[in-house]
Every structure is written in C-alpha cells, then in structure tokens.
Design a protein around this motif. Sequence first.
Motif, short mmCIF file in Angstrom:
data_model
loop_
_atom_site.label_atom_id
_atom_site.label_comp_id
_atom_site.label_asym_id
_atom_site.label_seq_id
_atom_site.Cartn_x
_atom_site.Cartn_y
_atom_site.Cartn_z
N LEU A 23 41.01 21.03 43.71
CA LEU A 23 40.35 20.66 42.60
C LEU A 23 40.80 21.62 41.48
CD1 LEU A 23 37.70 19.10 41.18
CD2 LEU A 23 36.53 21.46 41.54
N ARG A 24 41.57 21.21 40.57
CA ARG A 24 42.05 21.78 39.58
C ARG A 24 41.18 22.19 38.33
NH1 ARG A 24 47.36 21.19 41.55
NH2 ARG A 24 47.41 19.75 42.92
N GLN A 25 41.26 23.69 38.09
CA GLN A 25 40.37 23.89 36.70
C GLN A 25 41.38 24.38 35.84
OE1 GLN A 25 36.55 25.88 38.60
NE2 GLN A 25 38.00 26.10 40.20
N GLN A 40 44.38 27.91 30.22
CA GLN A 40 44.65 28.77 31.41
C GLN A 40 44.38 28.09 32.81
OE1 GLN A 40 42.12 32.35 32.20
NE2 GLN A 40 43.99 33.49 32.81
N ALA A 41 45.37 27.86 33.20
CA ALA A 41 44.97 27.08 34.82
C ALA A 41 44.72 28.35 35.86
CB ALA A 41 46.17 26.45 35.14
N LEU A 42 43.31 27.87 36.52
CA LEU A 42 42.84 28.70 37.34
C LEU A 42 43.47 28.19 38.96
CD1 LEU A 42 39.08 28.64 36.36
CD2 LEU A 42 40.86 30.19 35.52
N VAL A 43 43.23 29.12 39.86
CA VAL A 43 43.83 28.66 41.11
C VAL A 43 43.08 27.71 41.69
CG1 VAL A 43 44.03 29.79 43.43
CG2 VAL A 43 44.34 31.37 41.41
N PRO A 44 43.68 26.58 41.86
CA PRO A 44 42.98 25.33 42.57
C PRO A 44 42.18 25.43 43.74
CG PRO A 44 45.20 24.93 42.20
CD PRO A 44 45.06 26.31 42.15
N VAL A 45 40.89 24.89 43.77
CA VAL A 45 40.05 25.03 44.90
C VAL A 45 40.38 24.00 45.83
CG1 VAL A 45 37.65 25.29 45.47
CG2 VAL A 45 38.29 25.93 43.40
#
Lengths: 97, 343
Positions: A23-25, A40-45
């Motif tokens: 899941l990309r946030q 800002q890309a967060l660390v994928p879950v």
Amino acid sequence: MATGEYVQHYHIVRLSVLGSGNLRQTMLSLPNNNGVQREQALVPVNLDALGRYPSNSLANFKEFAAQLKIETTDIDEYFIITRILVFKLPTETGIPG
Amino acid sequence: MPTRTFTVTDLSGYSISQSLGAYGPSVSDNNFGNVNFLGSHFSGGTIVSLVNSSNYNQVGTINYLLFPVIPDGALISRYRIKIPFTATGFFRTTGTGTPSVSVNVSIFSPYPFDISTAALIYNSGVNPTNLSESLDAYSDYYDFAVPLTKEEFETLFATVTLRTVISLVMQGNSSIEFDYSISLNGGWLFEVTYDVPAISIWYKSELIDDVYYFVEAVEIPTGDDPPIDEFFYTLIGPIEDFEEEVWYLWYYDGVYIESPLNPGDPDYPVPDTPPWEQVGIVAQSLGSLDMGGTSEVIFQGDPSGIYTLVPGKRNDTLYDSESSEDTTDVAIPNPFIKTGFIS
C-alpha cells in the motif's frame, strides 16, 4: 485547536486497512497555480504482513493543508480501508496579531 | 608496423639522378659529367664495372636519389629507409701492398636525423673486413665516435646533421699477384630513421625536396700501391627490394595522428583528401544499446471492449473478440483514493 490558520506538521498516518500487496501512501500539499502538488511518499505498507493491527506510517510534512493519496500499483493488489487517522500538530500560526 | 617492399624499376614515383664520375679524385669531382641511368640499372646486377684502370685514383660514383611519394598535405614524422646490400668486389693486382675497396653510402638531409646501423649485417667471415670513417666531418660524431669494429658499428646510433657517410672498406692483402674477391653479403646495409619535427616540415615545401640519399661506390684503390689491373664492383639484386617506411602525420581535429601509410600500397591507400577535409563517421560501434529496458507485449488480438464482472476478481481481463478463449489478465492501472485536504 482551530484549523485553517496554522501551518500543520503531519507526522503520523494510521490506517485500519485490509488487503494484499504494498500500500503506497503519499502526502500531497495544496496545488499551486499550475496544479502541481508538493509530494512526500511514505514508506509502503506490506498489507500481507499487517495482520489485525493498524498501520502506522511516519510522515514529515509541513503544509497549511494536506491530503493523503493511497494506492496500489501491481496486479491483484487490493485494499479495504475502514479508518484513516492523520496526526498533525500546528507549528506556526497564520493569525495576525 | 607495416612496411612495404617495392620494386625500384617502377620509377613513376621517384626522381632519379645518377652520375658516374670516372676520373675525379673524389666523389665531388664528377668530370665525367652526368650520365643518366634508368630502369634496368636499378633492377640489380652490375652497377659499375671499371676494367684495367691503371689510374689508381680512379673513382666511380653512383648516386641514387630517391624521392618518396608523399601525398599533399601530409606531414612526415618519421622516414625510415633500409637498403639491402650485397656487394661483391673483385680486383686483381700484380703488385704488392694492401689494396682496398670502399663502398660509401651517403645520406643527405637538411634535417637532423638518427641513423642506426643496428641493422647492419655483413659477412664477418670475410677477412679482413673493416669499417672506417663511418661518419664524416659533417657528422656530429665525427670527432669522437668513429666505430672501427663490427660491434661498435652495429650499436652506433648517432644524430647527424646535413650529411653522413658510411664507409665499408673491403681490404685485402696482396702478394705478388693474386685474384681477390671480397664480398659483403646480405642484410640491410643501413637503416635511417628520420624523426623530424613534423610540424615544421610540410611536403611540397622546399625543405622536403632536399631529403634524399644516395649510395656512393666505388673508390679504388686507396694508397699508392698496388696498381689495380682489373676491378669490378657489383651490387647484386636486392637493391630492388629495399624497404621503405614512411610515417605520415595527419593533423586532424586538433591532434596529430601518426599513420604508417606507405605510398602506393593498396593496403594503406593514401586518402584523396586529407583527413581534416574528410567528413564522415568518426566513430562506429557494433552492438546494441538498451534504452531503459524493453517493452512487453501483453496482448495480441482484437480486444472486445466488453467488460465481464467477476466477483472477487482483482484484475482486468482483456478478451479477444475473435477468439473468446484468448484472454489476458492485466493489472488495474494503479487504483487509488485521495482524502480531502486536512488542515
């Protein structure tokens, strides 16, 4: 705290989510005149490893307002979100005074 | 380093001047005037034959002036020429003493050049064979470096200016009457390497026209005795096989490119235009270049455009309208959600 007149620091995104895949946030700012948003890309879950616990993703995003984009990119990935919680703290005020 | 062997009888590329001075006491006195020899005299065999020369100061001189064919615009960075040499001297005398026959090779150049005699091979079995006056007064080495032994001569590497003379003295001891043959057999007589400052020397200039060499022969006898009844001197054969190597220097794109081009050699053709006037591909490679990976064909056929809803399905399926059994599952293009603006 009243909203809208503060520069907010978005620092945690907590999701109650089920699914499969990564899941990309992405945190997105207000668009400028050209429609461009600061990202800002967060660390994928990894949804497969998440289990019954909510996901907590660190962010470091300071804007007047922000929106959260959630997506998957590969085949057969899916997500079901029941709760989105974004933690933020006001850091600067825009109130004249 | 390619070299070229060619036949001198092809005179199209050379300017030849020969003179035979029969009575002059020195090589510079050519009272006999200029006699032109062409063609066959360069194919080998007897070059000069002096018979019954009672004048012991008789001097025969043969000059070979060879001009290499150099394309216009080329710079000469190195010019090396090797002359194969096989000489046989025969003289008959009735007197006593030590007659000698010398074979002189002169090299003229307006530029300083290096001369290496390392290629010298002569028949050391001829006894006695000696070397003297290897470099004359025009040489920088004249005063202090006259090699007298075979070893010295072979290792000599001198820088000379203007002129040098290599003398091979064939010397024999005579008794009352004898026939004496002496020979220098085989190999390259000498090797000359010009390492000239190429930038300053352009062909077709006045300078380069002065670069030549010639072979001098034959001076007999030296000294007062004995008189020579008969002498002949022969250059055998391999003069037609002398080896020439010309290194041209091309100025191209700011750099000098040294190329061992040889004029007339089909393997190394002289370009019609100098490289700096040539326009074309300067670099060419074989192989392939991957431009960020390859594209994948995910579906071939006529997609139907009809969607079929399948519960629990997590991808899209493309159906071929012409073949209902031919389907391809593809990813749904990045499904996403966006929240509203949180402020």
